[in-house]
Design a protein around this motif. Structure first.
Motif, short mmCIF file in Angstrom:
data_model
loop_
_atom_site.label_atom_id
_atom_site.label_comp_id
_atom_site.label_asym_id
_atom_site.label_seq_id
_atom_site.Cartn_x
_atom_site.Cartn_y
_atom_site.Cartn_z
N THR A 1 12.24 -7.32 4.04
CA THR A 1 12.78 -7.35 2.68
C THR A 1 13.24 -5.97 2.22
O THR A 1 13.90 -5.84 1.18
N GLY A 2 12.86 -4.90 2.98
CA GLY A 2 12.95 -3.57 2.44
C GLY A 2 11.82 -3.38 1.44
O GLY A 2 11.02 -4.28 1.19
N GLY A 3 11.73 -2.22 0.84
CA GLY A 3 10.68 -1.98 -0.13
C GLY A 3 9.36 -1.66 0.55
O GLY A 3 9.31 -1.17 1.69
N ARG A 4 8.27 -1.99 -0.13
CA ARG A 4 6.95 -1.63 0.40
C ARG A 4 5.91 -2.59 -0.13
O ARG A 4 6.17 -3.38 -1.06
N ILE A 5 4.72 -2.54 0.46
CA ILE A 5 3.59 -3.35 0.02
C ILE A 5 2.51 -2.42 -0.52
O ILE A 5 2.13 -1.45 0.14
N GLU A 6 2.04 -2.70 -1.73
CA GLU A 6 0.84 -2.05 -2.24
C GLU A 6 -0.34 -2.90 -1.78
O GLU A 6 -0.42 -4.09 -2.09
N GLN A 7 -1.26 -2.27 -1.04
CA GLN A 7 -2.27 -3.05 -0.35
C GLN A 7 -3.61 -3.03 -1.07
O GLN A 7 -4.19 -1.98 -1.32
N SER A 8 -4.09 -4.22 -1.33
CA SER A 8 -5.42 -4.35 -1.93
C SER A 8 -6.49 -3.80 -1.00
O SER A 8 -7.42 -3.13 -1.44
N ASP A 9 -6.35 -4.08 0.32
CA ASP A 9 -7.39 -3.62 1.23
C ASP A 9 -7.33 -2.11 1.44
O ASP A 9 -8.36 -1.43 1.45
N ALA A 10 -6.13 -1.54 1.59
CA ALA A 10 -6.03 -0.09 1.79
C ALA A 10 -6.63 0.65 0.59
O ALA A 10 -7.38 1.62 0.75
N THR A 11 -6.30 0.20 -0.61
CA THR A 11 -6.82 0.85 -1.81
C THR A 11 -8.33 0.69 -1.89
O THR A 11 -9.05 1.63 -2.26
N SER A 12 -8.82 -0.47 -1.52
CA SER A 12 -10.27 -0.71 -1.57
C SER A 12 -11.01 0.11 -0.53
O SER A 12 -12.10 0.64 -0.81
N TRP A 13 -10.43 0.23 0.67
CA TRP A 13 -11.06 1.07 1.69
C TRP A 13 -11.18 2.51 1.18
O TRP A 13 -12.20 3.17 1.41
#
Length: 893
Positions: A564-576
């Motif tokens: 899609t282009g763009g990016r993903i803000e990750q719930s798991d990355a932020t939680s880690w």
């Protein structure tokens, strides 16, 4: 055989003998761990042996080449041992008179051959090991008819990803019990005196012949141009009805392998058979696969008549009656003089070491443990200890090639691991699985160290320190992931593991190893900084991170550019990262007890955690948050190039990982650290918008401050999903993906293409990440373990009055401590016999469930079927599944 020194005397303390050896080794008084099971189960098909232009490791060095081609970096074998530098190796080779090749190593399918990725197609079991390897036991089940190499490849290649794997037992080769049980045991009489006992049992209904080659060889260190010195093996003077293989090595000097019964000895060189592989008619005659040619093909001139070489074997050939047992005794020693040594003396060494192993493990196991639970726990420890491996990888030399070899293709200089030329590994490391994953993996190893710390905290600490050393850790602070892509991003659990090992060690010895904690803390500061600088794209305390070890859990391959282009803000990355902050905060506070300068850095991690809490709940401002208010669950957020944002509503472990970031600060500690307390209080009073993420509760004797990414108002909602048997709660733990998606798959249409996530409780139906791993429904031990630990922490603050419905919708309520205990019970019962005498781990495999000589040999799989608990993936991923040993220890079941 020759006499050996008596074992250390036993005493009233059951820990004395093995613990004494551990202490001697830790203090470097005697090197009890110099020899161990450090030989891999597979060295072919690895990145290290791959010199192809484009990194096709499995095809570059296939199984068919393994018997004929000298390895550059590591050796492999069956039930093997070696020294900690892998200079001298020993393993067992077999031939049943029917196989097309000599069985010198375990067979399995490559990533492209298996319908669910690479897969070992053999049955072998790590039955026992002490932490110093003073006693070890291994079992290999060897069929008596021709091994179906071609059929295993063809049938699995024919099956699609929706079908089950075709296993060796499915071929009928074990029908009528037509196989040998080959038990290989090791017992150390002294540090340098190893007794080896091989017992072969004919389980079949008829007499059967077998050739056994106990084999000793040198890792080839002389063919690559840096060290041309060649060690030698030669026939020694026979003594006391024994054949003798003498070794002479510049590092280890002279040693001897004594072989009972005066078997004939075979000698060759650990050199590549260029005639067979490359049609070189002028190639050497005595080569790596000469024993295959001698035994299987009957070519007697392929072994060296001068009885000298770099690879040697004792040749035992015999016929066994049904049910009969043949025992072969060998001894590897540095003693030059060998007085009389009887069978009784030899067996007495094994009896002593086994008795000491029993005492060691009995002293660790809670008195309330059932015999079945004791057996499972002990085999889990055995798997962890057998899965140690000498691992050698010098990236700079690997990329450039060796002086005496042809120059590698130049494409490699722009390919795999080119940014890791500083990395030089040459250590004994804890492997996930020595066949399917014969290389360390950073976050796997962190989990291995928790159960390892119960039996050998020194080794566990050494493993964690190694990953942070300058020849492992990247100069920018990144911890190496694994050899296939050293720069991949694994979840940052290293700090958690350091703290847990520190606490386990402290409980065991009564005092914490502050030097270990401080060494790790300073290096982890570098790694934390790398995460903040590299994975927080907008500087908003919301992190990306890629697939983070969860492979196919997402809608897209999160380690690749989005379609899609763009990016993903990750719930798991932020939680880690929130969890990482709390781990670092806890360590800093512990270190501040003795050194007040750590109070300042503790304040930094306290504030950073609160910033992440705030960001997690406000990402996107008015547009969107990681928390979905409608569902009451955490999701990843997709940011599209046109500015649109949307929740990707996949109910998965990604939304449960926020539970991991939880900690309680007791006033007993905080009151002793006035600078930290003052700074924290100032922050709470002057930043009221952030203070809502800190809950304070008085209790008898003080005050507790509660830090959690998931506040109590959202906790019930998340636990409602977690404990719902139609969502995450399986009879065998917590699924990685909610079963809700069985009937309600998540579908996202992008540019005319459908991307979907379905509930898949077993093997993956896609080829994403090789297809050998699946996070779309099965139960995984590492994240389950962290969930259990988190629930215990929540209970510590919230107390017995805080209860939740368990299971959701049942009307039964339980405290979070009771829920944690119940989840632990569900996980351990994957391996324990149920009321019908069945083990869920074996699934529907009748031979394993009912077979007299199968049902008590436990494989510790990579992950488990989300509905029935059957083992899936790598069959000996004892590393993180070895956490079951810790759960059993805690449960006392």
């Amino acid at each position: 055989m020759a006499s050996s020194p008596q074992p250390p005397p036993s005493s009233s303390s059951p820990l004395l003998a093995e613990q004494h050896r551990l202490d001697e080794d830790t203090q470097r008084q005697r090197h009890w761990k110099r020899w161990g099971p450090y030989l891999s189960e597979r060295a072919w098909g690895t990145v290290r042996e791959d010199y192809s232009p484009h990194g096709t490791a499995w095809e570059s060095f296939p199984h068919d080449h393994a018997r004929s081609r000298a390895y550059r970096w590591n050796e492999d074998g069956i039930a093997g041992i070696c020294d900690r530098h892998q200079m001298i190796c020993f393993a067992v080779a077999l031939w049943n008179g029917q196989d097309p090749i000599l069985k010198e190593r375990l067979f399995g399918l490559t990533s492209n051959e298996g319908n669910h990725g690479e897969d070992v197609k053999e049955y072998y079991f790590y039955l026992d090991s002490t932490p110093t390897h003073s006693y070890m036991k291994y079992l290999y089940k060897y069929p008596q008819t021709a091994f179906p190499y071609a059929r295993l490849v063809e049938e699995n290649r024919r099956r699609g990803r929706q079908a089950l794997e075709f296993e060796l037992v499915d071929s009928g080769i074990f029908d009528d019990n037509r196989y040998f049980d080959v038990f290989v045991e090791y017992a150390k009489a002294t540090v340098e005196d190893l007794c080896i006992r091989i017992q072969i049992v004919n389980r079949g209904p008829e007499a059967a012949t077998l050739t056994v080659l106990p084999t000793m060889w040198f890792r080839n260190t002389w063919s690559w141009g840096s060290d041309i010195r060649r060690p030698r093996l030669k026939q020694g003077q026979p003594t006391n009805q024994m054949s003798v293989i003498e070794t002479n090595h510049d590092y280890y000097g002279k040693r001897r392998l004594l072989c009972e019964g005066q078997p004939p000895l075979l000698f060759t060189e650990n050199e590549t058979n260029t005639r067979r592989l490359y049609g070189d008619q002028d190639g050497a005659k005595y080569v790596k696969d000469s024993f295959h040619d001698y035994v299987v093909a009957g070519e007697k001139d392929t072994v060296n008549p001068d009885q000298i070489g770099t690879k040697a074997a004792a040749h035992y050939a015999f016929t066994l009656a049904p049910g009969a047992t043949k025992t072969i005794r060998l001894r590897f020693t540095n003693e030059e003089q060998t007085p009389e040594f009887t069978k009784q003396d030899f067996d007495a060494v094994f009896d002593a070491r086994l008795r000491e192993a029993n005492e060691f493990y009995d002293s660790l196991a809670p008195a309330t443990l059932s015999e079945d639970a004791r057996q499972v726990q002990r085999q889990a420890f055995a798997g962890l200890l057998w899965n140690k491996q000498f691992y050698h990888y010098d990236v700079n030399r690997w990329l450039k090639g060796d002086a005496s070899m042809p120059e590698p293709p130049r494409e490699r200089l722009k390919g795999r691991n080119v940014d890791w030329t500083h990395l030089y590994n040459g250590d004994v490391l804890s492997m996930p699985d020595k066949w399917e994953y014969p290389w360390y993996a950073a976050w796997d190893l962190a989990f291995h160290c928790i159960p390892l710390a119960l039996v050998d905290p020194t080794f566990a600490k050494e493993q964690l320190v190694l990953m942070l050393r300058e020849w492992y850790m990247h100069p920018n602070g990144q911890i190496p992931a694994y050899e296939w892509a050293l720069g991949d991003v694994n979840p940052p659990v290293h700090a958690w593991a350091v703290w847990r090992v520190y606490k386990i060690d402290k409980k065991r010895h009564g005092v914490g190893d502050r030097r270990f904690l401080e060494r790790c803390f300073h290096k982890l500061l570098l790694n934390f900084t790398w995460w903040v600088n590299r994975k927080d794209a907008d500087g908003k305390n919301i992190f990306q991170g890629g697939f983070l070890g969860l492979d196919n859990i997402g809608v897209f391959d999160r380690s690749a550019p989005l379609p899609t282009g763009g990016r993903i803000e990750q719930s798991d990355a932020t939680s880690w990262m929130a969890m990482y902050c709390l781990n670092m905060l806890t360590m800093a506070l512990e270190l501040a007890r003795d050194n007040r300068t750590y109070e300042d850095v503790a304040s930094k991690f306290f504030e950073h955690f609160v910033y992440i809490c705030r960001a997690m709940n406000n990402i996107g401002g008015e547009k969107i948050e990681l928390w979905d208010r409608e569902d009451g669950f955490f999701y990843d957020v997709l940011h599209l190039p046109n500015g649109e944002t949307r929740h990707m509503k996949v109910r998965s472990m990604v939304g449960l990982i926020p539970l991991f970031a939880v900690e309680t600060l007791d006033s007993e500690l905080i009151d002793s650290l006035p600078r930290f307390k003052h700074r924290m209080q100032w922050f709470i009073e002057n930043r009221p918008d952030f203070a809502q993420h800190i809950e304070i509760r008085s209790y008898e004797g003080g005050v507790r401050r509660f830090l959690s990414l998931v506040g109590r108002d959202r906790l019930r909602s998340v636990l409602g999903y977690l404990l719902d048997e139609e969502e995450f709660l399986s009879p065998y733990g917590i699924r990685a993906l909610s079963r809700y998606h069985r009937d309600h798959p998540y579908v996202l249409n992008v540019m005319g293409h459908e991307h979907r996530v379905d509930y898949e409780p077993a093997e993956s139906s896609t080829g994403l990440f090789g297809g050998n791993s699946n996070w779309r429904g099965p139960v995984w031990f590492p994240v389950n373990y962290l969930l259990i630990e988190s629930l215990q922490k929540f209970h510590y603050f919230l107390g017995d009055h805080y209860k939740v419905e368990y299971p959701t919708g049942s009307g039964h309520h339980a405290t979070l401590s009771q829920v944690a205990a119940e989840l632990s019970r569900r996980l351990t019962h994957i391996f324990l016999k149920d009321a019908a005498g069945k083990r869920p781990v074996f699934g529907g495999t009748t031979r394993f469930q009912n077979g007299q000589h199968w049902q008590n040999h436990i494989p510790f799989y990579e992950y488990f079927h989300g509905d029935n608990g059957a083992g899936i993936g790598a069959s000996h991923q004892t590393g993180w599944t070895g956490l079951v040993a810790k759960l059993i220890q805690q449960s006392g079941e």
